[in-house]
Scaffold this motif. Structure first.
Motif, PDB file in Angstrom:
ATOM      1  N   GLN A  38       0.831  -1.195   0.000  1.00  0.00           N
ATOM      2  CA  GLN A  38       0.000   0.000   0.000  1.00  0.00           C
ATOM      3  C   GLN A  38       0.870   1.252   0.000  1.00  0.00           C
ATOM      4  O   GLN A  38       1.680   1.450   0.906  1.00  0.00           O
ATOM      5  CB  GLN A  38      -0.935   0.019   1.218  1.00  0.00           C
ATOM      6  CG  GLN A  38      -1.913   1.188   1.212  1.00  0.00           C
ATOM      7  CD  GLN A  38      -2.903   1.141   2.367  1.00  0.00           C
ATOM      8  OE1 GLN A  38      -2.618   0.579   3.423  1.00  0.00           O
ATOM      9  NE2 GLN A  38      -4.092   1.713   2.178  1.00  0.00           N
ATOM     10  N   LYS A  42      -3.318   5.462  -1.352  1.00  0.00           N
ATOM     11  CA  LYS A  42      -3.847   4.428  -2.247  1.00  0.00           C
ATOM     12  C   LYS A  42      -4.391   3.269  -1.435  1.00  0.00           C
ATOM     13  O   LYS A  42      -4.102   3.124  -0.251  1.00  0.00           O
ATOM     14  CB  LYS A  42      -2.743   3.916  -3.186  1.00  0.00           C
ATOM     15  CG  LYS A  42      -2.075   4.994  -4.016  1.00  0.00           C
ATOM     16  CD  LYS A  42      -3.020   5.594  -5.024  1.00  0.00           C
ATOM     17  CE  LYS A  42      -2.301   6.593  -5.925  1.00  0.00           C
ATOM     18  NZ  LYS A  42      -3.217   7.233  -6.905  1.00  0.00           N
ATOM     19  N   GLY A  43      -5.185   2.431  -2.087  1.00  0.00           N
ATOM     20  CA  GLY A  43      -5.626   1.220  -1.441  1.00  0.00           C
ATOM     21  C   GLY A  43      -4.579   0.135  -1.556  1.00  0.00           C
ATOM     22  O   GLY A  43      -3.677   0.206  -2.392  1.00  0.00           O
ATOM     23  N   PRO A  44      -4.659  -0.901  -0.718  1.00  0.00           N
ATOM     24  CA  PRO A  44      -3.707  -2.008  -0.831  1.00  0.00           C
ATOM     25  C   PRO A  44      -3.849  -2.700  -2.183  1.00  0.00           C
ATOM     26  O   PRO A  44      -4.936  -2.756  -2.758  1.00  0.00           O
ATOM     27  CB  PRO A  44      -4.127  -2.939   0.310  1.00  0.00           C
ATOM     28  CG  PRO A  44      -4.929  -2.091   1.249  1.00  0.00           C
ATOM     29  CD  PRO A  44      -5.608  -1.076   0.383  1.00  0.00           C
TER      30      PRO A  44
END
Lengths: 112, 116
Positions: A38, A42-44
């Motif tokens: 991640q 941002k998202g993972p």
């Protein structure tokens, strides 16, 4: 027993070095172990994953090592680059389950 | 192919106000998740949908949180009223497979909530 314990909490590695992040679990029924990366804001995103029928899986500079008897698995990043600086999460799940159990994360900083 | 889209990206509200987050999953992904992520921690599942059915909402604080996924595509997560402790990033994820061990989760960029 549902926990996944991740260490270290943070890690600083010189460019070109090897980054190693470790995870341990108790539930022997876990049969899927992904690592997510991640970046800030941002998202993972899935990086690499392993199942317990193999002891190692390699994708480019990223390798998962799995020790079933010790109930541990680790992520190795070879030739670490500044672009690898991110937070890394290990996770685990049981095939019959629909939920990922997440580690607490490791903030990795690669120094140029 | 477009990824998971979430909005708004950032929201600042006073406590006791309502807030709603929207998620558009990847086309064709029947499984949709809402996660909560506190700073420096891993994601925590709030609710999982299979098409329009909430199949796991055991960790959703139902006194103030609600979610819906009309027509099995877009989803909305609502908090009413918001509390200070709700400040976090709300992540939406989708997958083409119901079981996590058979499919990758694709995450959106998240909605960061600050409750003052």
């Amino acid at each position: 027993q549902q926990q996944v314990k991740q260490s270290p909490q943070s890690l600083i590695v010189q460019k070109g070095g090897i980054s190693i992040i470790n995870c341990a679990y108790e539930n022997t029924a876990f049969d899927y172990f992904p690592w997510y990366q991640q970046f800030p804001g941002k998202g993972p995103a899935l990086l690499i994953a392993i199942r317990p029928d193999v002891s190692e899986k390699k994708e480019g500079r990223f390798t998962i090592s799995f020790n079933k008897s010790a109930k541990q698995f680790s992520l190795h990043i070879m030739d670490s680059q500044p672009g690898d600086s991110a937070t890394y999460f290990c996770a685990a799940s049981v095939g019959s389950n629909y939920q990922l159990i997440w580690g607490a994360g490791t903030k990795l900083i690669i120094k140029p | 192919e477009a990824g998971v889209v979430q909005s708004p990206r950032y929201k600042i509200i006073e406590k006791k106000q309502p807030v709603a987050f929207w998620c558009n999953p990847i086309s064709g992904h029947n499984t949709l998740y809402w996660y909560l992520q506190n700073l420096g921690q891993g994601p925590e599942l709030l609710i999982r949908y299979e098409n329009e059915e909430a199949v796991d909402d055991s960790q959703l604080p139902k006194d103030r949180f609600s979610a819906e996924r009309l027509k099995g595509v877009d989803s909305t997560l609502k908090i009413q009223p918001a509390e200070l402790g709700d400040s976090a990033v709300y992540l939406c994820a989708s997958s083409s497979y119901p079981r996590v061990s058979t499919g990758e989760l694709f995450f959106g960029e998240g909605s960061r909530l600050t409750v003052l």
